[in-house]
Design an enzyme around this catalytic site. Structure first.
Site, PDB file in Angstrom:
ATOM      1  CB  SER A  51      61.632  -9.635  15.014  1.00 36.32           C
ATOM      2  OG  SER A  51      60.572  -8.398  15.298  1.00 36.32           O
ATOM      3  CB  ALA A  52      56.917 -10.468  18.214  1.00 33.87           C
ATOM      4  CB  ALA A  53      56.510 -14.913  15.127  1.00 35.27           C
TER       5      ALA A  53
ATOM      6  CG  LEU B 222      52.827  -9.773   8.452  1.00 32.52           C
ATOM      7  CD1 LEU B 222      52.745 -10.595   7.380  1.00 32.52           C
ATOM      8  CD2 LEU B 222      51.519  -8.906   8.465  1.00 32.52           C
TER       9      LEU B 222
ATOM     10  CG  ASP C  34      54.486  -6.373  17.157  1.00 35.14           C
ATOM     11  OD1 ASP C  34      53.800  -5.449  17.433  1.00 35.14           O
ATOM     12  OD2 ASP C  34      55.465  -6.257  16.372  1.00 35.14           O
TER      13      ASP C  34
HETATM   14  C1  MEV Z   1      54.996  -2.653  15.588  1.00 37.94           C
HETATM   15  O1  MEV Z   1      54.359  -3.698  14.974  1.00 37.94           O
HETATM   16  C2  MEV Z   1      54.023  -1.765  16.256  1.00 37.94           C
HETATM   17  C3  MEV Z   1      54.623  -0.550  16.866  1.00 37.94           C
HETATM   18  O2  MEV Z   1      53.390   0.161  17.490  1.00 37.94           O
HETATM   19  C4  MEV Z   1      55.897  -0.438  17.550  1.00 37.94           C
HETATM   20  C5  MEV Z   1      55.636  -1.261  19.096  1.00 37.94           C
HETATM   21  O3  MEV Z   1      54.376  -1.374  19.466  1.00 37.94           O
HETATM   22  O4  MEV Z   1      56.594  -1.472  19.486  1.00 37.94           O
HETATM   23  C6  MEV Z   1      54.862   0.330  15.296  1.00 37.94           C
END
Ligand code: MEV
Length: 326
Positions: free
Chosen positions: A90-92, A87, A136
């Site tokens: 870590s980006a959030a 979901l 993300d």
């Molecule tokens: C992860 O949410 C999405 C992936 O495509 C990895 C990425 O885009 O860095 C699996």
């Protein structure tokens, strides 16, 4: 004290393939991560001494991006997202941390969401051994419905370009926004399998598969084509077609080995009430997503099958500073 919020994301189509330049479409969800930062006399995270080696995203933002040399900080994190669940937690976290820190060190500057997306992406890439697309972090920073692709996609509004040196060579992505018709009667229901799945390992696994079996690149290209047709369906509000493209995407994700018995269990439990259903994010565990007109029923099916549901509307807002009320 400064506080910032950044939402999680749900990838509708194109996970994994986007790492190789194919398009991906993601929407921000309502739940996310809130970070509060205040100056203190010692470094504290969540009430415990802050150990930077255990928190690569936070330490990257403090040391490599901001080169922070001010007083020690006390950092609090409130997350409404399951972690390592696909979901974008870590980006959030990276985006909320970047926004709160920026507000602390430069309170007079407006939050620039594109710069924030870049900060978040560098933190993700650092934590994922150099293999992270900006999907993300851009979706969490900008909010709404975002397309990330190696080449600009006609019919979308271009926002910025992003480049990264990966172990497989230099990568470049174009990030753009899609305006989707108002969707009132369709929801996303996310189902957490309860099994955590580190994105870096899953991305590395696909890279190993493609090295040992280059013919699997056809699956990556097929995901790219499905994503393009899913995007056209989404732009015209044809949610039945969107659902079919999600199902087709899931078939290809299985073929590159990123589904799991737990994901398949939740996918089959919900398909009778879904327009489309697939894993979302890195897979291997983590979450599936159902596109549905019957969110309560799908949430029940997920619970009965042993998963944890989260209902969200489409494409809520992006990262923001939370203004303190005195
Ligand atoms: C992860 O949410 C999405 C992936 O495509 C990895 C990425 O885009 O860095 C699996």
């Amino acid at each position: 004290m400064t506080r910032a919020f950044a939402p999680g994301k749900c990838i509708l189509f194109g996970e994994h393939a986007v790492v190789y330049g194919q398009p991906a479409v993601a929407v921000s969800i309502e739940s996310g991560v809130e970070v509060s930062i205040s100056e203190s006399n010692r470094w504290v995270l969540e009430g415990m001494p802050f150990e930077s080696s255990r928190h690569p995203h936070i330490s990257h933002i403090l040391n490599s991006v901001f080169k922070y040399s001010g007083p020690p900080l006390e950092i609090e994190i409130k997350s409404g997202l399951y972690s390592a669940a696909g979901l974008g937690s870590s980006a959030a976290l990276s985006n909320a941390m970047g926004a709160a820190l920026q507000e602390l060190v430069s309170p007079d500057e407006n939050l620039d969401l594109v710069s924030l997306a870049r900060i978040g992406h560098s933190a993700e890439a650092n934590a994922q051994k150099g293999r992270a697309s900006p999907t993300d972090t851009a979706t969490s920073a900008l909010g709404g419905c975002i397309v990330v692709s190696g080449n600009p996609i006609p019919g979308t509004k271009h926002i910025f370009e992003s480049t990264l040196e990966t172990p497989e060579g230099s990568r470049k992505w174009s990030i753009s926004r899609v305006e989707i018709p108002k969707i009132e009667d369709v929801w996303l229901v996310l189902g957490f399998t309860g099994v955590g799945s580190p994105t870096g390992e899953m991305v590395e696994g696909v890279s190993e598969l493609l090295k040992s079996n280059p013919l699997k690149m056809a699956e990556i290209e097929a995901i790219g084509e499905i994503t393009s047709s899913g995007l056209s369906a989404l732009s015209s509000g044809n949610m039945e077609e969107v659902g079919l493209a999600m199902n087709a995407c899931q078939d290809r994700l299985r073929n590159i080995g990123v589904s799991s018995p737990e994901l398949e269990n939740l996918i089959s439990a919900t398909e009778g009430h879904s327009l489309g259903t697939k894993l979302t994010g890195a897979g291997g565990g983590g979450c599936m997503v159902s596109l549905t007109r019957n969110p309560q029923r799908v949430a029940e099916c997920i619970e009965i099958a042993g998963g944890r549901p989260l209902i969200s509307r489409f494409g809520s807002g992006g990262a923001r500073i939370i203004v303190q009320e005195n």
